[in-house]
Design an enzyme around this catalytic site. Sequence first.
Site, PDB file in Angstrom:
ATOM      1  N   ARG A  67      56.266  -9.936  53.370  1.00  0.00           N
ATOM      2  CA  ARG A  67      55.130 -10.831  51.956  1.00  0.00           C
ATOM      3  C   ARG A  67      53.837 -10.366  51.831  1.00  0.00           C
ATOM      4  O   ARG A  67      53.638 -10.416  50.653  1.00  0.00           O
ATOM      5  CB  ARG A  67      55.200 -12.091  52.436  1.00  0.00           C
ATOM      6  N   HIS A  71      52.191 -10.260  48.399  1.00  0.00           N
ATOM      7  CA  HIS A  71      50.591 -10.938  48.048  1.00  0.00           C
ATOM      8  C   HIS A  71      49.986  -9.843  47.591  1.00  0.00           C
ATOM      9  O   HIS A  71      48.573  -9.852  47.095  1.00  0.00           O
ATOM     10  CB  HIS A  71      50.247 -12.149  48.835  1.00  0.00           C
ATOM     11  N   ASN A  99      48.310 -18.070  50.703  1.00  0.00           N
ATOM     12  CA  ASN A  99      47.838 -17.527  51.458  1.00  0.00           C
ATOM     13  C   ASN A  99      47.437 -18.633  53.031  1.00  0.00           C
ATOM     14  O   ASN A  99      47.520 -18.040  53.945  1.00  0.00           O
ATOM     15  CB  ASN A  99      47.149 -15.960  51.698  1.00  0.00           C
ATOM     16  N   HIS A 198      63.901 -13.851  50.588  1.00  0.00           N
ATOM     17  CA  HIS A 198      63.468 -15.244  51.878  1.00  0.00           C
ATOM     18  C   HIS A 198      65.317 -15.282  52.426  1.00  0.00           C
ATOM     19  O   HIS A 198      65.420 -15.988  53.181  1.00  0.00           O
ATOM     20  CB  HIS A 198      63.773 -16.827  50.736  1.00  0.00           C
TER      21      HIS A 198
END
Length: 333
Positions: A67, A71, A99, A198
């Site tokens: 992740r 990001h 975040n 996910h």
Amino acid sequence: MGLSRSFVVVFSFLVLAPLCLSHNGSTGGYLYPQFYERSCPRAKEIVKALVAKAVAKEARMAASLLRLHFHDCFVKGCDASVLLDSGSGIRSEKLSNPNRNSIRGFEVIDEIKAALEKECPQTVSCADILALAARDSTVLAGGPSWEVPLGRRDARDASLSGSNNNIPAPNNTLPTIITKFKLQGLNHVDLVALSGSHTIGMSRCTSFRQRLYNQTGNGLPDGTLDLSYAAQLRKRCPRSGGDNNLFPLDPPSPTSFDNCYFRDLLASRGLLSSDQVLLTRSAATMELVHLYAEHNRLFLEQFARSMVKMGNISPLTGHRGEIRKNCRRMNSY
Ligand code: HEM
Ligand SMILES: *[C@@H]1O[C@H](CO)[C@@H](O)[C@H](O)[C@H]1NC(C)=O
Ligand SMILES: *[C@@H]1O[C@H](CO)[C@@H](O)[C@H](O)[C@H]1NC(C)=O
Ligand SMILES: *[C@@H]1O[C@H](CO)[C@@H](O)[C@H](O)[C@H]1NC(C)=O
């Protein structure tokens, strides 16, 4: 006919040749897997060993590192902007809505960076560490492997507003999510495949609470959420409180990288609204969810391709940016 064809050939040579040649050095975004072959030949194995150590200690770390790369890339490109702490003109992206109290793995990146600085000082960028760690994490969780194009450099600034605006929110509509991916040069195939991330990792209650109680403001739960799954989730995700209680994104196999996530969606058991909306009737994403739910191999292959594509978002190359000594701050201010 012959004239117009040769015109097209000459024209495309004139237009395309300079573009292709400039895909190197300071102007192009040219990355390639052998970038550190001479300057730091052991870089890849050092990253891999330390990611393996961290994931052995805590399986979830594979998800957290994957992740982090996402990001990073969605905010000003894959330039390690997400790693910068606040201070000296920087408002850290770590404070953004997506975040805050959520993104993790920074200590692992610090440890990798320290080892690489010892091996080859100021050579391997923090942005490349993130890209390699995301690949190694995926492999360790049982997912596909791919060659990671390298040569990214590190940003000398961060964008808190970019982090808030560019990274999709779990309650965004499908058109909004598609638009946010499109702005990064990623299409709906990339969206569905990358959402397959996910299949590992955890979400906090606060990221999906709205679905359990008041999805559209009419006081009713999200109708696309399986009733018994919703009831089960409510037990540890009450109307108020328990914001940080953790739930697996893919309950059947939270640490293994497989297509179970897509099977969850078919069973109305996607945890986030942003997951379940991929199955919106007659949307282009719907048939891909069906495809990947049925064919694990197709999912894994597309995931690898889309990760390379995501990793290529606006890298800093040539003389732009810098190679940070410490991933949390710029070399000098
Ligand atoms: C499509 C839009 C996406 C949305 C709206 C979204 C949203 C979220 C949210 C809300 C969480 C839980 C965070 C928390 O509650 O602390 C999460 C976790 C996660 N996301 Fe996404 N995500 C998206 C796409 C992606 C992509 C493209 C990747 C990777 C390529 C990714 C990888 C992950 C991983 C691995 C986790 C688990 C992290 C952990 O356990 O530490 N997500 N995501
Ligand atoms: C691209 O840059 C690399 C490293 O600076 C150099 O070795 C290579 O020859 C360049 N390639 C082209 C086609 O200019
Ligand atoms: C999405 O969630 C955010 C944060 O909880 C909230 O402020 C916003 O109103 C929600 N948007 C919609 C459309 O429900
Ligand atoms: C649901 O949300 C709407 C709009 O945000 C609010 O006016 C309403 O009071 C909420 N209903 C319940 C039962 O929480």
